[in-house]
Design a protein around this motif. Sequence first.
Motif, PDB file in Angstrom:
ATOM      1  N   ARG A 194       0.852  -1.239  -0.058  1.00 13.44           N
ATOM      2  CA  ARG A 194       0.028  -0.088  -0.206  1.00 13.44           C
ATOM      3  C   ARG A 194       1.015   1.169   0.015  1.00 13.44           C
ATOM      4  O   ARG A 194       0.275   2.240  -0.360  1.00 13.44           O
ATOM      5  CB  ARG A 194      -0.649  -0.046   1.189  1.00 13.44           C
ATOM      6  N   TYR A 195       2.135   1.108   0.161  1.00 13.54           N
ATOM      7  CA  TYR A 195       2.963   2.299   0.366  1.00 13.54           C
ATOM      8  C   TYR A 195       3.362   2.779  -1.001  1.00 13.54           C
ATOM      9  O   TYR A 195       3.694   1.860  -1.873  1.00 13.54           O
ATOM     10  CB  TYR A 195       4.370   1.936   1.207  1.00 13.54           C
ATOM     11  N   ASP A 196       3.133   4.256  -1.132  1.00  8.35           N
ATOM     12  CA  ASP A 196       3.104   4.857  -2.674  1.00  8.35           C
ATOM     13  C   ASP A 196       4.315   5.751  -2.195  1.00  8.35           C
ATOM     14  O   ASP A 196       4.278   7.049  -2.149  1.00  8.35           O
ATOM     15  CB  ASP A 196       2.056   5.401  -2.997  1.00  8.35           C
ATOM     16  N   ARG A 197       5.612   5.543  -2.702  1.00  4.62           N
ATOM     17  CA  ARG A 197       6.814   6.363  -2.192  1.00  4.62           C
ATOM     18  C   ARG A 197       6.864   7.469  -3.155  1.00  4.62           C
ATOM     19  O   ARG A 197       7.165   8.511  -2.918  1.00  4.62           O
ATOM     20  CB  ARG A 197       8.111   5.358  -2.492  1.00  4.62           C
ATOM     21  N   LYS A 198       6.438   7.403  -4.377  1.00  4.08           N
ATOM     22  CA  LYS A 198       6.397   8.430  -5.473  1.00  4.08           C
ATOM     23  C   LYS A 198       5.315   9.341  -5.004  1.00  4.08           C
ATOM     24  O   LYS A 198       5.500  10.651  -5.073  1.00  4.08           O
ATOM     25  CB  LYS A 198       6.021   7.965  -6.628  1.00  4.08           C
ATOM     26  N   ALA A 199       4.230   9.028  -4.310  1.00  3.82           N
ATOM     27  CA  ALA A 199       3.175  10.101  -4.000  1.00  3.82           C
ATOM     28  C   ALA A 199       3.704  10.858  -2.852  1.00  3.82           C
ATOM     29  O   ALA A 199       3.462  11.896  -2.590  1.00  3.82           O
ATOM     30  CB  ALA A 199       2.054   9.172  -3.555  1.00  3.82           C
ATOM     31  N   GLU A 200       4.523  10.078  -1.925  1.00  2.07           N
ATOM     32  CA  GLU A 200       5.147  10.618  -0.561  1.00  2.07           C
ATOM     33  C   GLU A 200       6.195  11.593  -0.742  1.00  2.07           C
ATOM     34  O   GLU A 200       6.197  12.723  -0.578  1.00  2.07           O
ATOM     35  CB  GLU A 200       5.393   9.563   0.364  1.00  2.07           C
ATOM     36  N   VAL A 201       6.905  11.377  -1.853  1.00  3.01           N
ATOM     37  CA  VAL A 201       8.075  12.269  -2.264  1.00  3.01           C
ATOM     38  C   VAL A 201       7.534  13.746  -2.848  1.00  3.01           C
ATOM     39  O   VAL A 201       7.805  14.653  -2.475  1.00  3.01           O
ATOM     40  CB  VAL A 201       8.993  11.515  -3.074  1.00  3.01           C
ATOM     41  N   LYS A 202       6.491  13.559  -3.724  1.00  2.00           N
ATOM     42  CA  LYS A 202       5.959  14.538  -4.437  1.00  2.00           C
ATOM     43  C   LYS A 202       5.292  15.181  -3.349  1.00  2.00           C
ATOM     44  O   LYS A 202       5.209  16.555  -3.713  1.00  2.00           O
ATOM     45  CB  LYS A 202       4.940  14.134  -5.508  1.00  2.00           C
ATOM     46  N   ALA A 203       4.436  14.850  -2.555  1.00  2.00           N
ATOM     47  CA  ALA A 203       3.693  15.651  -1.643  1.00  2.00           C
ATOM     48  C   ALA A 203       4.528  16.467  -0.791  1.00  2.00           C
ATOM     49  O   ALA A 203       4.470  17.605  -0.553  1.00  2.00           O
ATOM     50  CB  ALA A 203       2.745  14.787  -0.752  1.00  2.00           C
ATOM     51  N   PHE A 204       5.877  15.848  -0.589  1.00  2.64           N
ATOM     52  CA  PHE A 204       6.806  16.619   0.413  1.00  2.64           C
ATOM     53  C   PHE A 204       7.411  17.714  -0.329  1.00  2.64           C
ATOM     54  O   PHE A 204       7.612  18.912  -0.180  1.00  2.64           O
ATOM     55  CB  PHE A 204       7.914  15.562   0.846  1.00  2.64           C
ATOM     56  N   ASP A 205       7.873  17.442  -1.704  1.00  2.00           N
ATOM     57  CA  ASP A 205       8.462  18.416  -2.446  1.00  2.00           C
ATOM     58  C   ASP A 205       7.295  19.669  -2.683  1.00  2.00           C
ATOM     59  O   ASP A 205       7.863  20.557  -2.800  1.00  2.00           O
ATOM     60  CB  ASP A 205       8.820  17.789  -3.811  1.00  2.00           C
ATOM     61  N   ASP A 206       6.175  19.380  -2.965  1.00  2.00           N
ATOM     62  CA  ASP A 206       5.317  20.191  -3.262  1.00  2.00           C
ATOM     63  C   ASP A 206       4.823  21.288  -2.219  1.00  2.00           C
ATOM     64  O   ASP A 206       4.410  22.186  -2.302  1.00  2.00           O
ATOM     65  CB  ASP A 206       3.850  19.579  -3.610  1.00  2.00           C
ATOM     66  N   THR A 207       5.305  20.992  -0.802  1.00  2.00           N
ATOM     67  CA  THR A 207       5.294  21.918   0.071  1.00  2.00           C
ATOM     68  C   THR A 207       6.097  23.090   0.120  1.00  2.00           C
ATOM     69  O   THR A 207       5.902  24.070   0.639  1.00  2.00           O
ATOM     70  CB  THR A 207       5.296  21.147   1.643  1.00  2.00           C
ATOM     71  N   LYS A 208       7.379  22.824  -0.606  1.00  2.00           N
ATOM     72  CA  LYS A 208       8.165  23.611  -0.971  1.00  2.00           C
ATOM     73  C   LYS A 208       8.772  24.196   0.496  1.00  2.00           C
ATOM     74  O   LYS A 208       9.567  25.340   0.551  1.00  2.00           O
ATOM     75  CB  LYS A 208       7.731  24.811  -1.561  1.00  2.00           C
ATOM     76  N   LEU A 209       8.879  23.331   1.219  1.00  2.00           N
ATOM     77  CA  LEU A 209       9.337  23.964   2.700  1.00  2.00           C
ATOM     78  C   LEU A 209      10.405  23.072   3.226  1.00  2.00           C
ATOM     79  O   LEU A 209      11.051  23.298   4.285  1.00  2.00           O
ATOM     80  CB  LEU A 209       8.357  23.775   3.963  1.00  2.00           C
ATOM     81  N   GLY A 210      10.818  22.030   2.543  1.00  2.00           N
ATOM     82  CA  GLY A 210      11.901  21.014   2.980  1.00  2.00           C
ATOM     83  C   GLY A 210      11.785  20.355   4.235  1.00  2.00           C
ATOM     84  O   GLY A 210      10.607  20.179   4.638  1.00  2.00           O
ATOM     85  N   VAL A 211      12.806  19.982   4.509  1.00  2.00           N
ATOM     86  CA  VAL A 211      12.792  19.180   5.971  1.00  2.00           C
ATOM     87  C   VAL A 211      12.459  20.057   7.049  1.00  2.00           C
ATOM     88  O   VAL A 211      11.897  19.900   8.023  1.00  2.00           O
ATOM     89  CB  VAL A 211      14.291  18.593   6.252  1.00  2.00           C
TER      90      VAL A 211
END
Length: 367
Positions: A16-33
């Motif tokens: 069920r884990y969608d790594r691509k979606a998680e990475v994209k959602a993180f990048d879309d915040t434009k706020l980084g770590v």
Amino acid sequence: MVGTSTNELEVGKDSRYDRKAEVKAFDDTKLGVKGLLDSGIMKIPRMFHSNKLDPPETETSPSDSNLSIPIIDLQDRHVEVVDQIQSASKKWGFFQVINHGIPVGVLDEMISGIRRFHEQDADARKPFYSRDRNKKVRYLSNGTLFTDPAADWRDTIAFYVYPDPPSSEEIPKVCRDIVIEYSKKVRALGFTIFELFSEALGLNPSYLNEMDSAEGQFILGHYYPTCPEPELTMGTSKHSDIDFMTILLQDQIGGLQILHQNQWVDVPPVHGSLVVNIGDLLQLMTNGQFSSVYHRVLSRHVGPRISIASFFVNISSQGKSKVIGPIKELLSEENPPIYREATIKDVMAHYIEKGLDGNSSLEPFKM
């Protein structure tokens, strides 16, 4: 109810884990770590989980031995400095320099300036966030985020300063003056070290500079926030640098390690010093005489850690079209070429495509 094993549950979770979606959602915040940490998370997202606790059998954790990377005083007798740089470049691929001519106040202010940028309000950082490699100033988290096996716990602001520098208005105001001053001073030091490299190889002091090795320069201002679960992720994964040379300024937090004789060796911060390391392109040009070695940065409970890496390589379209190969003067019947000629563009393209996977970017270019 039929019993279900832990392994079966893990398999179900994996499916069920969608790594691509998680990475994209993180990048879309434009706020980084930094944005994740500011949100109050106590568990790091799965996209950051690395396998650093299961290293290859040939690698060991930092030992209690007396191994330490060389520290070279650039104000020592010239012949001694050349000899020390020759030894360090062949045996270690890393060394620290002191009395290098850049005032400590400039180094400290550069660290402060990069910290000021990363610790601004989110609305001030966001406009600089971009993955457009043509931009001369850009903020991002993980340069190869979408190809790396695991994301690193690190944000970065990048400045492409030579040969075509950004206008002062393009540089964030909170660090503008010091970035301009530091980039000029570290570039001058780069030319000096390339002269020393040339002499250490038995060449004319101007040899590498005349090949435009130092003509290009870009700076990465890294910000490693405190990590709630440092045992699960890396600050920077194991890699070598895809340039001719890197000059690194680090603060006093620590965490940088190099792989030497199959064991990880700490590079302890020395206030006022700069760390110099050989890049892949210089290893290729010296036909393996100088070593571009693996290094990494551990994530920590303490922080933030600030480091500023100045990479010497011309990444303009003209610079990347340059063909490089082993320096002819270094070759002989006893020392035949071990690398083929290639454009800088081809070597860098392979590096970007493979991501930080722990493998050398020079493998495809061996004879």
